[in-house]
Structure formats: structure tokens, C-alpha cells
Enzyme design. Structure first.
Site, PDB file in Angstrom:
ATOM      1  N   ARG A 120      20.185 -69.633 -19.573  1.00  0.00           N
ATOM      2  CA  ARG A 120      18.843 -69.058 -19.798  1.00  0.00           C
ATOM      3  C   ARG A 120      17.818 -69.490 -18.751  1.00  0.00           C
ATOM      4  O   ARG A 120      16.623 -69.498 -18.996  1.00  0.00           O
ATOM      5  CB  ARG A 120      18.334 -69.382 -21.200  1.00  0.00           C
ATOM      6  N   LYS A 142      11.310 -60.832  -8.149  1.00  0.00           N
ATOM      7  CA  LYS A 142      12.213 -59.768  -8.598  1.00  0.00           C
ATOM      8  C   LYS A 142      13.631 -60.170  -8.206  1.00  0.00           C
ATOM      9  O   LYS A 142      13.917 -60.395  -7.032  1.00  0.00           O
ATOM     10  CB  LYS A 142      11.860 -58.433  -7.940  1.00  0.00           C
ATOM     11  N   GLU A 184       8.480 -53.297   6.415  1.00  0.00           N
ATOM     12  CA  GLU A 184       7.734 -53.869   5.280  1.00  0.00           C
ATOM     13  C   GLU A 184       6.440 -54.530   5.773  1.00  0.00           C
ATOM     14  O   GLU A 184       5.421 -54.481   5.087  1.00  0.00           O
ATOM     15  CB  GLU A 184       8.589 -54.885   4.515  1.00  0.00           C
ATOM     16  N   LYS A 226       1.470 -60.314  -0.372  1.00  0.00           N
ATOM     17  CA  LYS A 226       2.393 -60.189  -1.514  1.00  0.00           C
ATOM     18  C   LYS A 226       2.025 -61.196  -2.603  1.00  0.00           C
ATOM     19  O   LYS A 226       2.007 -60.862  -3.784  1.00  0.00           O
ATOM     20  CB  LYS A 226       3.846 -60.352  -1.071  1.00  0.00           C
ATOM     21  N   GLU A 236       4.459 -55.967 -12.674  1.00  0.00           N
ATOM     22  CA  GLU A 236       4.246 -54.586 -12.243  1.00  0.00           C
ATOM     23  C   GLU A 236       3.714 -53.690 -13.356  1.00  0.00           C
ATOM     24  O   GLU A 236       4.204 -52.594 -13.602  1.00  0.00           O
ATOM     25  CB  GLU A 236       5.549 -54.006 -11.649  1.00  0.00           C
ATOM     26  N   ARG A 240       0.805 -54.160  -8.808  1.00  0.00           N
ATOM     27  CA  ARG A 240       1.998 -54.507  -8.009  1.00  0.00           C
ATOM     28  C   ARG A 240       2.693 -53.269  -7.439  1.00  0.00           C
ATOM     29  O   ARG A 240       3.353 -53.346  -6.404  1.00  0.00           O
ATOM     30  CB  ARG A 240       2.982 -55.356  -8.842  1.00  0.00           C
ATOM     31  N   ASN A 244       4.919 -50.529  -3.425  1.00  0.00           N
ATOM     32  CA  ASN A 244       5.954 -49.498  -3.306  1.00  0.00           C
ATOM     33  C   ASN A 244       5.570 -48.395  -2.330  1.00  0.00           C
ATOM     34  O   ASN A 244       6.213 -47.344  -2.293  1.00  0.00           O
ATOM     35  CB  ASN A 244       6.256 -48.890  -4.684  1.00  0.00           C
ATOM     36  N   HIS A 247       8.146 -46.277  -0.668  1.00  0.00           N
ATOM     37  CA  HIS A 247       9.407 -46.482  -1.375  1.00  0.00           C
ATOM     38  C   HIS A 247       9.797 -45.289  -2.254  1.00  0.00           C
ATOM     39  O   HIS A 247      10.960 -45.155  -2.624  1.00  0.00           O
ATOM     40  CB  HIS A 247       9.343 -47.752  -2.237  1.00  0.00           C
ATOM     41  N   HIS A 251      13.334 -44.419  -1.467  1.00  0.00           N
ATOM     42  CA  HIS A 251      14.469 -44.569  -2.390  1.00  0.00           C
ATOM     43  C   HIS A 251      15.257 -43.264  -2.507  1.00  0.00           C
ATOM     44  O   HIS A 251      16.482 -43.275  -2.604  1.00  0.00           O
ATOM     45  CB  HIS A 251      13.982 -44.999  -3.775  1.00  0.00           C
ATOM     46  N   HIS A 263      17.468 -50.101   4.110  1.00  0.00           N
ATOM     47  CA  HIS A 263      16.305 -49.931   3.239  1.00  0.00           C
ATOM     48  C   HIS A 263      15.018 -49.777   4.070  1.00  0.00           C
ATOM     49  O   HIS A 263      14.221 -48.866   3.844  1.00  0.00           O
ATOM     50  CB  HIS A 263      16.225 -51.145   2.311  1.00  0.00           C
TER      51      HIS A 263
HETATM   52  N1  LIG Z   1      13.638 -58.781  -4.702  1.00  0.00           N
HETATM   53  C1  LIG Z   1      12.817 -58.022  -4.016  1.00  0.00           C
HETATM   54  O1  LIG Z   1      11.601 -58.012  -4.239  1.00  0.00           O
HETATM   55  C2  LIG Z   1      13.371 -57.184  -2.913  1.00  0.00           C
HETATM   56  C3  LIG Z   1      12.508 -56.542  -2.023  1.00  0.00           C
HETATM   57  C4  LIG Z   1      13.058 -55.815  -0.968  1.00  0.00           C
HETATM   58  C5  LIG Z   1      14.440 -55.738  -0.824  1.00  0.00           C
HETATM   59  N2  LIG Z   1      15.243 -56.376  -1.718  1.00  0.00           N
HETATM   60  C6  LIG Z   1      16.705 -56.343  -1.578  1.00  0.00           C
HETATM   61  O2  LIG Z   1      17.033 -57.030  -0.374  1.00  0.00           O
HETATM   62  C7  LIG Z   1      18.290 -56.566   0.076  1.00  0.00           C
HETATM   63  C8  LIG Z   1      18.239 -56.363   1.571  1.00  0.00           C
HETATM   64  O3  LIG Z   1      17.977 -57.592   2.178  1.00  0.00           O
HETATM   65  P1  LIG Z   1      18.177 -57.841   3.745  1.00  0.00           P
HETATM   66  O4  LIG Z   1      17.570 -56.718   4.477  1.00  0.00           O
HETATM   67  O5  LIG Z   1      17.737 -59.203   4.017  1.00  0.00           O
HETATM   68  O6  LIG Z   1      19.742 -57.632   3.932  1.00  0.00           O
HETATM   69  P2  LIG Z   1      20.986 -58.644   3.848  1.00  0.00           P
HETATM   70  O7  LIG Z   1      20.741 -59.718   2.889  1.00  0.00           O
HETATM   71  O8  LIG Z   1      22.189 -57.799   3.636  1.00  0.00           O
HETATM   72  O9  LIG Z   1      21.039 -59.247   5.324  1.00  0.00           O
HETATM   73  C9  LIG Z   1      21.280 -58.390   6.398  1.00  0.00           C
HETATM   74  C10 LIG Z   1      22.415 -58.900   7.286  1.00  0.00           C
HETATM   75  O10 LIG Z   1      21.928 -59.940   8.125  1.00  0.00           O
HETATM   76  C11 LIG Z   1      22.790 -61.079   8.045  1.00  0.00           C
HETATM   77  N3  LIG Z   1      21.916 -62.228   8.291  1.00  0.00           N
HETATM   78  C12 LIG Z   1      20.990 -62.753   7.446  1.00  0.00           C
HETATM   79  N4  LIG Z   1      20.276 -63.690   8.065  1.00  0.00           N
HETATM   80  C13 LIG Z   1      20.775 -63.794   9.316  1.00  0.00           C
HETATM   81  C14 LIG Z   1      20.428 -64.582  10.448  1.00  0.00           C
HETATM   82  N5  LIG Z   1      19.398 -65.424  10.416  1.00  0.00           N
HETATM   83  N6  LIG Z   1      21.166 -64.445  11.571  1.00  0.00           N
HETATM   84  C15 LIG Z   1      22.193 -63.536  11.623  1.00  0.00           C
HETATM   85  N7  LIG Z   1      22.528 -62.742  10.610  1.00  0.00           N
HETATM   86  C16 LIG Z   1      21.820 -62.864   9.457  1.00  0.00           C
HETATM   87  C17 LIG Z   1      23.380 -60.990   6.671  1.00  0.00           C
HETATM   88  O11 LIG Z   1      24.581 -61.731   6.589  1.00  0.00           O
HETATM   89  C18 LIG Z   1      23.594 -59.489   6.539  1.00  0.00           C
HETATM   90  O12 LIG Z   1      24.776 -59.107   7.188  1.00  0.00           O
HETATM   91  C19 LIG Z   1      18.597 -55.316  -0.718  1.00  0.00           C
HETATM   92  O13 LIG Z   1      19.588 -55.614  -1.670  1.00  0.00           O
HETATM   93  C20 LIG Z   1      17.291 -54.985  -1.413  1.00  0.00           C
HETATM   94  O14 LIG Z   1      17.484 -54.347  -2.648  1.00  0.00           O
HETATM   95  C21 LIG Z   1      14.734 -57.090  -2.749  1.00  0.00           C
END
Ligand SMILES: NC(=O)c1ccc[n+]([C@@H]2O[C@H](COP(=O)([O-])OP(=O)(O)OC[C@H]3O[C@@H](n4cnc5c(N)ncnc54)[C@H](O)[C@@H]3O)[C@@H](O)[C@H]2O)c1
Length: 360
Positions: A120, A142, A184, A226, A236, A240, A244, A247, A251, A263
Site C-alpha cells: 500500500r 502520475k 514538453e 509543473k 487534475e 492541471r 495537456n 496532448h 494522443h 510521445h
Molecule cells: N508520469 C507522467 O507525468 C508522464 C509524463 C510524460 C510522459 N510519461 C511517460 O514517460 C514515458 C516516456 O519517457 P521517456 O521519453 O523518458 O522514454 P524512455 O523512458 O523510454 O527513455 C527513452 C530511451 O532513452 C534511454 N535513456 C534514458 N536515459 C538515457 C541516458 N541518459 N543516456 C542514454 N540513453 C538513455 C532509455 O533506455 C530509452 O531507450 C512514456 O511511457 C510516457 O507515458 C509520463
């Protein structure tokens, strides 16, 4: 180092921008957390940064276990969350034990979700290593995993105890990933900060060259924006949703191309179309969509559907938006700029106008 505070009463926490990974252990010392840590990462990041973080944590007296998740969005699933639970149970982790996400948004979302649900809720720390994770996903609480029927469909709001950022990690990040994160950052400028928008325009070379001062500035401003929004509206209920911007169409684009597009790229396209809709709705003058498009293009991000493997029809996109999570009470909410630096959340838009904008 810059500290940005996320103010949420007893769930408040600091975002520490500009630490080094070697300092990770000492930065966690003052927190009310247990000694046992599970460091969740993937093989790519483990190879680059895993040992430095493990050594630092151990030097500060923590007991560290590493959990490896394969790289990629397709592993942000309940099955992989379950593999984290199993590793924690086998190693007798308890309610004070800590989960650390070291990596991009995929690891942050998955690990955060595991932390929210294991016994939990156990303490959770974010060490983001992508630009997107630094400016967006590691802040705000999130967490979640994907379901075969939809992205991020299973999740929880669960705040980390701290977010630690070593900006040097961005040096190894593939350029495409960096640029996806820039979408972003541009978003924050459009919705909340005209000065940031101008800064992005005037300091492109520095930013793309990963100049430490420039990076620190744009990441700090993004986190401040943020943090401010999340502190006012954690779950949200209203404000918040401003985050988006881009987005809604974004999306829909991701869905129609079956998530084969990053994304950030989809959000970039979405921001251009939302800005045009804002102009056609009479909310802003013609210069706003022009400036948004120009800035996005200048960071080598896509601005139209021609970047997609196939051009979706307006009907397809609009149908997809309708089933998106944001389509509460039957009508999709759009975040539309009134000018650079100010946006509104609205359901007051015309279907015919949106269709024209999407078809153009
Ligand atoms: N929680 C939230 O508020 C929120 C907001 C936006 C996006 N997201 C989520 O985030 C995800 C996307 O995240 P992302 O864009 O970071 O992608 P990711 O986590 O897949 O990372 C992208 C790639 O870069 C590599 N990588 C990471 N750091 C590195 C570094 N310093 N050097 C070399 N390679 C590196 C990773 O291994 C991966 O292959 C999605 O699942 C999306 O839904 C969440």
C-alpha cells in the site's frame, strides 16, 4: 544546484537540479526512509550510470539491490510491475524500504506505480535521466502502466520523496530523445511563460549543444511551472489539465500510428494544431500559431501529419479523441493558447472548425 519545491502539505518534496550521481546517497540521508533500497533501471542505463548510483548509495550506508527491466515502453506493464513486487518480497522488503527509479519516463512510471502499490505504498525516489523525465514525468506524481487496450490506463497518483537530477546524464541521451523532451519544454513556454518561449528561441544553439547554464535554466523553469500547477491541483480536478496542451491531438496521433511515434513528436504536432484551433476560435491572433510552429520546427520536431507513416483523416482523429480519457461529459477538452505564455482549458470549440484545421 537549484532546488524546486513541490508544495503538497505532508507530501511536499524537493526537486534537486544539478546534483551529480555520486551525491545521490548523501542527498537521501535526511529523509525518513529505510535503509533498504531497490534500484530499478534498465540494461542501457545500468551500464552507463548504475554502478555510480549503487556506490554512492552504499557509501551513505544504504543496502542496495538492483532490479533490471528490459528497455522500452512495451515493458511498462502490470507483468513487469509484478516482477518488481516478487523481487521485493523475495528480498524481504518492508513498508519503509525504498524504490528508486533510475532512467526515463518508462522506468519512472513503472517504478512509481510499483512503489504506490507495494504494501500500500513505500517511499519512492526519482532519478530521471532523459530530458522528458526531468521536465515532466518525474515531477507531479502520475505513475502507471499500460494495458493492452490503452496507454497509462492503470495507475495511481503517488508522489516521490525526492527527485534528483544530474544534468550530465543528458550527454549520452540520443539526440532524438532529447528533442522529444524539448517539445514538453516548449509546451511550458506556450502555456505559462513567454520569457521561457523567447529564451528557447534565442538560445537554440546553446541548448542543443547542452550548455550547462542553458540546460539548467530551461529544466528549472519547466520544473517550477509543473510544480506550481501540481501544487494547486494535484489530482487534475481543473488547472492541471493545462499541462495537456498539445496532448489531445497528440494522443490521437499516437493511437492512430499505434505508438510507433515518440510521445514528444506527437505532442509537437498536437501543439501546432491546437494553436491553429485557438486562432480559428478567436482566442488568439494569427501570430501565436505561427510562432509556435516556427519554434517547434527550429528544434527539428514535426509540425504536421506528413511526418506520419500515413496521413490520418480528420474523422479518425476526432473519433480517437472522443474515447481518450480527457473526453469527460461527452466533449473533449482542449488547452488553447490565448497568447504566448497564457492558455485556457475549454470545451468551447466548434467541431466543424476543428475538422477544417485537422484537414488543412
Ligand atoms: N508520469 C507522467 O507525468 C508522464 C509524463 C510524460 C510522459 N510519461 C511517460 O514517460 C514515458 C516516456 O519517457 P521517456 O521519453 O523518458 O522514454 P524512455 O523512458 O523510454 O527513455 C527513452 C530511451 O532513452 C534511454 N535513456 C534514458 N536515459 C538515457 C541516458 N541518459 N543516456 C542514454 N540513453 C538513455 C532509455 O533506455 C530509452 O531507450 C512514456 O511511457 C510516457 O507515458 C509520463
Amino acid at each position: 544546484m537549484h532546488v524546486v519545491k513541490v508544495s503538497l502539505g505532508d507530501r511536499s518534496y524537493d526537486i534537486e537540479i544539478g546534483i551529480t550521481l555520486e551525491q545521490a546517497g548523501e542527498r537521501l540521508k535526511g529523509l525518513d526512509i529505510g535503509k533498504k533500497i531497490a534500484l530499478v533501471t534498465n540494461p542501457t542505463i545500468k551500464k552507463l550510470y548504475g554502478q555510480r548510483v549503487v556506490d554512492s548509495l552504499k557509501a551513505s550506508g544504504f543496502l542496495v539491490m538492483s532490479i533490471e527491466i528490459p528497455d522500452g515502453e512495451q515493458h511498462k506493464t502490470l507483468d513487469w510491475a509484478n516482477s518488481i513486487y516478487t523481487a521485493l518480497l523475495i528480498n524481504s522488503f518492508d513498508r519503509k524500504s525504498v524504490l528508486i527509479a533510475l532512467g526515463g519516463g518508462v522506468l519512472g512510471d513503472l517504478t512509481g506505480f510499483a512503489a504506490a502499490t507495494f504494501m500500500r505504498g513505500v517511499p519512492f525516489i526519482q532519478i530521471p535521466t532523459t530530458l522528458l523525465a526531468m521536465v515532466d514525468s518525474s515531477v507531479g506524481g502520475k505513475t502507471g502502466v499500460n494495458h493492452p487496450m490503452g496507454k497509462n490506463m492503470i495507475g495511481a497518483f503517488y508522489q516521490p520523496k525526492k527527485v534528483l537530477m544530474d544534468l550530465n546524464a543528458l550527454k549520452t541521451l540520443p539526440k532524438e530523445e532529447f528533442l522529444a523532451g524539448m517539445a514538453e519544454v516548449i509546451k511550458y513556454g506556450v502555456i505559462r511563460d513567454a520569457d521561457l518561449f523567447d529564451y528557447l528561441d534565442k538560445n537554440r544553439e546553446k541548448i542543443l549543444a547542452l550548455d550547462p547554464g542553458a540546460l539548467s535554466h530551461i529544466i528549472r523553469r519547466s520544473c517550477e511551472i509543473k510544480a506550481e500547477v501540481v501544487s494547486k491541483d494535484e489530482y487534475e480536478g481543473g488547472l492541471r489539465a493545462i499541462l495537456n496542451f498539445g496532448h489531445t491531438v497528440g494522443h490521437a496521433v499516437e493511437t492512430v500510428v499505434n505508438y510507433t511515434m515518440r510521445h514528444g513528436h506527437a505532442v509537437a504536432i498536437g501543439m501546432v494544431y491546437a494553436s491553429r484551433l485557438a486562432f480559428r476560435t478567436g482566442l488568439c491572433d494569427a501570430s501565436a500559431p505561427e510562432r509556435v510552429e516556427k519554434l517547434i520546427k527550429s528544434y527539428d520536431l514535426p509540425v504536421s501529419f506528413s511526418a506520419l507513416s500515413r496521413k490520418p483523416s480528420a474523422t479518425e482523429l476526432m473519433d480517437t479523441m472522443q474515447i481518450d480519457k480527457k473526453a469527460e461529459d461527452g466533449k473533449v477538452k482542449f488547452v488553447l493558447p490565448k497568447k504566448i505564455g497564457e492558455a485556457v482549458i475549454t470545451r468551447e470549440w466548434d467541431e466543424g472548425v476543428l475538422r477544417e484545421v485537422l484537414e488543412k
